[in-house]
Motif scaffolding. Structure first.
Motif, PDB file in Angstrom:
ATOM      1  N   HIS A 186       0.824  -1.218   0.000  1.00 23.32           N
ATOM      2  CA  HIS A 186       0.000   0.000   0.000  1.00 23.32           C
ATOM      3  C   HIS A 186       0.850   1.256   0.000  1.00 23.32           C
ATOM      4  CE1 HIS A 186       0.609  -0.922   4.370  1.00 23.32           C
ATOM      5  NE2 HIS A 186       0.857   0.377   4.427  1.00 23.32           N
ATOM      6  N   HIS A 245       0.425   5.136   1.857  1.00 27.11           N
ATOM      7  CA  HIS A 245      -0.380   5.805   2.867  1.00 27.11           C
ATOM      8  C   HIS A 245      -1.230   6.862   2.167  1.00 27.11           C
ATOM      9  CE1 HIS A 245       2.623   4.498   6.198  1.00 27.11           C
ATOM     10  NE2 HIS A 245       1.785   3.543   5.855  1.00 27.11           N
ATOM     11  N   GLU A 256       6.752   5.169   8.565  1.00 27.20           N
ATOM     12  CA  GLU A 256       6.395   4.001   9.369  1.00 27.20           C
ATOM     13  C   GLU A 256       7.671   3.258   9.765  1.00 27.20           C
ATOM     14  OE1 GLU A 256       3.495   1.636   7.348  1.00 27.20           O
ATOM     15  OE2 GLU A 256       3.125   0.342   9.068  1.00 27.20           O
ATOM     16  N   TYR A 295       9.095  -0.658  10.734  1.00 28.55           N
ATOM     17  CA  TYR A 295       8.868  -2.109  10.774  1.00 28.55           C
ATOM     18  C   TYR A 295      10.019  -2.737  11.551  1.00 28.55           C
ATOM     19  CZ  TYR A 295       5.272  -2.454   7.017  1.00 28.55           C
ATOM     20  OH  TYR A 295       4.135  -2.379   6.249  1.00 28.55           O
ATOM     21  N   HIS A 332       4.893   0.227   0.123  1.00 23.90           N
ATOM     22  CA  HIS A 332       5.614  -0.834   0.814  1.00 23.90           C
ATOM     23  C   HIS A 332       4.800  -2.119   0.874  1.00 23.90           C
ATOM     24  CE1 HIS A 332       3.845   2.191   3.463  1.00 23.90           C
ATOM     25  NE2 HIS A 332       3.537   1.253   4.339  1.00 23.90           N
ATOM     26  N   HIS A 368      -4.623   4.023   4.627  1.00 22.41           N
ATOM     27  CA  HIS A 368      -4.039   3.015   3.746  1.00 22.41           C
ATOM     28  C   HIS A 368      -4.698   3.114   2.388  1.00 22.41           C
ATOM     29  CE1 HIS A 368      -3.040   1.243   7.694  1.00 22.41           C
ATOM     30  NE2 HIS A 368      -1.959   0.821   7.064  1.00 22.41           N
TER      31      HIS A 368
END
Ligand SMILES: [Fe+2]
Length: 185
Positions: free
Chosen positions: A88, A90, A97, A99, A136, A158
């Protein structure tokens, strides 16, 4: 102000507590995601590809808050492609973000606004910063569950539609046993 707390099993990534949602995506849910549609249809449609958990302490869309989540991505293949998430952007393109991988091994696939796609290895303990304006997705290149924790702004949103219609510019495929980004024609 009341504190808001959940538990994170840092060995497995499992979240427990209040206000935890999530989704499960099966082979049947992922029509059109993989290059080899016939190979997808040959799999049991009930096979789980991934499951997510999400801790949302504030309403989605609220400026200034943060969300936390875990994705559990199963090992598997569709043709020569690894099981992967839809991927997706944003909705608020500038939102970044984190991870953090806790189990398994895989690849974080990133595509910038010029549709340039790269990937980075994910292993337990690797922390990836995903900049804003970057699509990503994650692929499981190993043979065990890949679990990663994520933290993102509550007003990110999203957008799955752009990837669903245009894809990434390259797919991560098993080429002679090596995960390799292959440009899409
Ligand atoms: Fe994201």
């Amino acid at each position: 102000m009341a504190s808001t707390q959940i538990k994170v099993d840092v060995q497995t990534g499992e979240l427990s507590g209040d206000k935890i949602g999530g989704v499960t995506r099966t082979v049947d849910d992922l029509k059109g995601l993989f290059r080899d549609e016939a190979a997808r249809q040959a799999l049991d449609p009930h096979t789980v590809v991934y499951r997510t958990q999400e801790f949302a302490p504030v309403p989605a869309g609220q400026e200034g808050g943060l969300f936390w989540g875990t994705t559990f991505l199963e090992p598997g293949r569709v043709g020569d492609e690894y099981f992967m998430t839809k991927g997706h952007h944003h909705t608020q393109r500038s939102r970044a973000e984190f991870y953090l991988t806790v189990t398994g091994s895989g690849a974080l696939i990133l595509m910038d606004e010029k549709r340039h796609t790269v990937f980075a290895p994910m292993r337990p303990g690797t922390l990836h910063y995903i900049p804003g304006n970057t699509a990503h997705r994650v692929a499981n290149t190993g043979d065990t569950v890949l679990a990663f924790l994520a933290c993102w702004p509550s007003d990110s949103g999203h957008n799955y539609e752009i990837i669903a219609s245009h894809g990434f510019s390259a797919r991560l495929r098993d080429v002679g046993g090596v995960p390799t980004l292959v440009e899409e024609p």
